[in-house]
Design a protein around this motif. Structure first.
Motif, PDB file in Angstrom:
ATOM      1  N   ASP A  31      76.853  -6.191 -19.431  1.00 58.27           N
ATOM      2  CA  ASP A  31      75.636  -7.001 -18.596  1.00 58.27           C
ATOM      3  C   ASP A  31      74.247  -6.790 -17.944  1.00 58.27           C
ATOM      4  OD1 ASP A  31      76.934  -5.731 -17.029  1.00 58.27           O
ATOM      5  OD2 ASP A  31      78.037  -7.282 -15.719  1.00 58.27           O
ATOM      6  N   GLY A  32      74.164  -4.914 -18.188  1.00 61.22           N
ATOM      7  CA  GLY A  32      73.303  -3.735 -17.429  1.00 61.22           C
ATOM      8  C   GLY A  32      73.378  -3.659 -15.939  1.00 61.22           C
ATOM      9  N   SER A  33      74.766  -4.155 -16.148  1.00 64.01           N
ATOM     10  CA  SER A  33      75.095  -3.303 -14.455  1.00 64.01           C
ATOM     11  C   SER A  33      75.808  -1.747 -14.967  1.00 64.01           C
ATOM     12  CB  SER A  33      76.024  -4.674 -14.269  1.00 64.01           C
ATOM     13  OG  SER A  33      77.232  -4.195 -14.629  1.00 64.01           O
ATOM     14  N   LEU A  34      75.894  -1.108 -13.571  1.00 65.17           N
ATOM     15  CA  LEU A  34      76.467  -0.113 -14.437  1.00 65.17           C
ATOM     16  C   LEU A  34      77.344   0.612 -13.517  1.00 65.17           C
ATOM     17  CD1 LEU A  34      73.056   2.515 -12.723  1.00 65.17           C
ATOM     18  CD2 LEU A  34      74.616   1.784 -15.189  1.00 65.17           C
ATOM     19  N   ASP A  35      78.548   1.084 -12.980  1.00 66.27           N
ATOM     20  CA  ASP A  35      79.523   1.221 -12.981  1.00 66.27           C
ATOM     21  C   ASP A  35      80.228   2.880 -13.056  1.00 66.27           C
ATOM     22  OD1 ASP A  35      81.981   0.685 -11.828  1.00 66.27           O
ATOM     23  OD2 ASP A  35      82.962  -0.195 -13.034  1.00 66.27           O
ATOM     24  N   VAL A  36      80.814   3.409 -12.144  1.00 63.03           N
ATOM     25  CA  VAL A  36      81.841   4.665 -12.851  1.00 63.03           C
ATOM     26  C   VAL A  36      83.259   4.728 -12.397  1.00 63.03           C
ATOM     27  CG1 VAL A  36      81.712   6.608 -11.339  1.00 63.03           C
ATOM     28  CG2 VAL A  36      80.118   5.418 -10.727  1.00 63.03           C
ATOM     29  N   SER A  37      83.838   5.376 -14.114  1.00 61.73           N
ATOM     30  CA  SER A  37      84.882   5.593 -14.537  1.00 61.73           C
ATOM     31  C   SER A  37      85.237   6.791 -13.616  1.00 61.73           C
ATOM     32  CB  SER A  37      84.983   5.336 -15.421  1.00 61.73           C
ATOM     33  OG  SER A  37      86.281   4.860 -16.136  1.00 61.73           O
ATOM     34  N   ARG A  38      86.612   6.925 -13.696  1.00 67.61           N
ATOM     35  CA  ARG A  38      87.397   8.472 -13.896  1.00 67.61           C
ATOM     36  C   ARG A  38      87.295   8.330 -15.616  1.00 67.61           C
ATOM     37  NH1 ARG A  38      92.031   6.663 -10.442  1.00 67.61           N
ATOM     38  NH2 ARG A  38      92.890   7.951 -12.675  1.00 67.61           N
TER      39      ARG A  38
END
Length: 108
Positions: free
Chosen positions: A71-78
Motif C-alpha cells: 500500500d506504499g507504507s513503510l514498516d520495520v521488521s526484526r
C-alpha cells in the motif's frame, strides 16, 4: 469453522547493516505520515534509522529490515520475523560453467 490462508504479498525491503550507510535511493524519497506531518526516513544522533510508521517514528536497529508494503507504507521488521515470512524473489541466478552440467543419461 471458517478457514483462512495467508495472502502472499511482494514487498521491497533493505536490511540496515551499518549506521554510517546512507538510506538506499529508492527508499530515501518515500514519505510517511507522522504526528508532525509527512516526513522521510531520517537518522537519530547515534545513526539509527528513524522510519515514519503509522503516525510515529520506529527505530530501525542494525539487522532490522525496512519494508515498503504493497500500500506504499513503510514498516520495520526484526530480521528473524522478516526472514521467516519472506524469501528473495530476485536472487541472482547461478550460471553453469562449461563442464559443470551433468551429462544426460544415455538412451537405452
Amino acid at each position: 469453522m471458517a478457514k483462512f490462508r495467508a495472502r502472499p504479498i511482494i514487498v521491497e525491503a533493505f536490511k540496515h547493516t551499518d549506521h554510517r550507510a546512507p538510506v538506499p535511493p529508492e527508499f530515501a524519497s518515500i514519505e510517511g505520515l507522522t504526528t508532525g506531518g509527512k516526513t522521510k526516513i531520517t537518522k537519530d544522533p547515534v545513526g539509527q534509522l528513524l522510519v515514519p510508521v503509522a503516525g510515529a517514528f520506529r527505530t530501525c536497529r542494525i539487522g532490522d529490515y525496512v519494508v515498503l508494503m504493497e500500500d506504499g507504507s513503510l514498516d520495520v521488521s526484526r530480521a528473524d520475523l522478516f526472514e521467516a515470512n519472506f524469501e528473495p524473489i530476485d536472487a541472482p541466478v547461478e550460471v553453469e560453467k562449461e563442464g559443470d552440467a551433468a551429462e544426460a543419461p544415455a538412451a537405452t
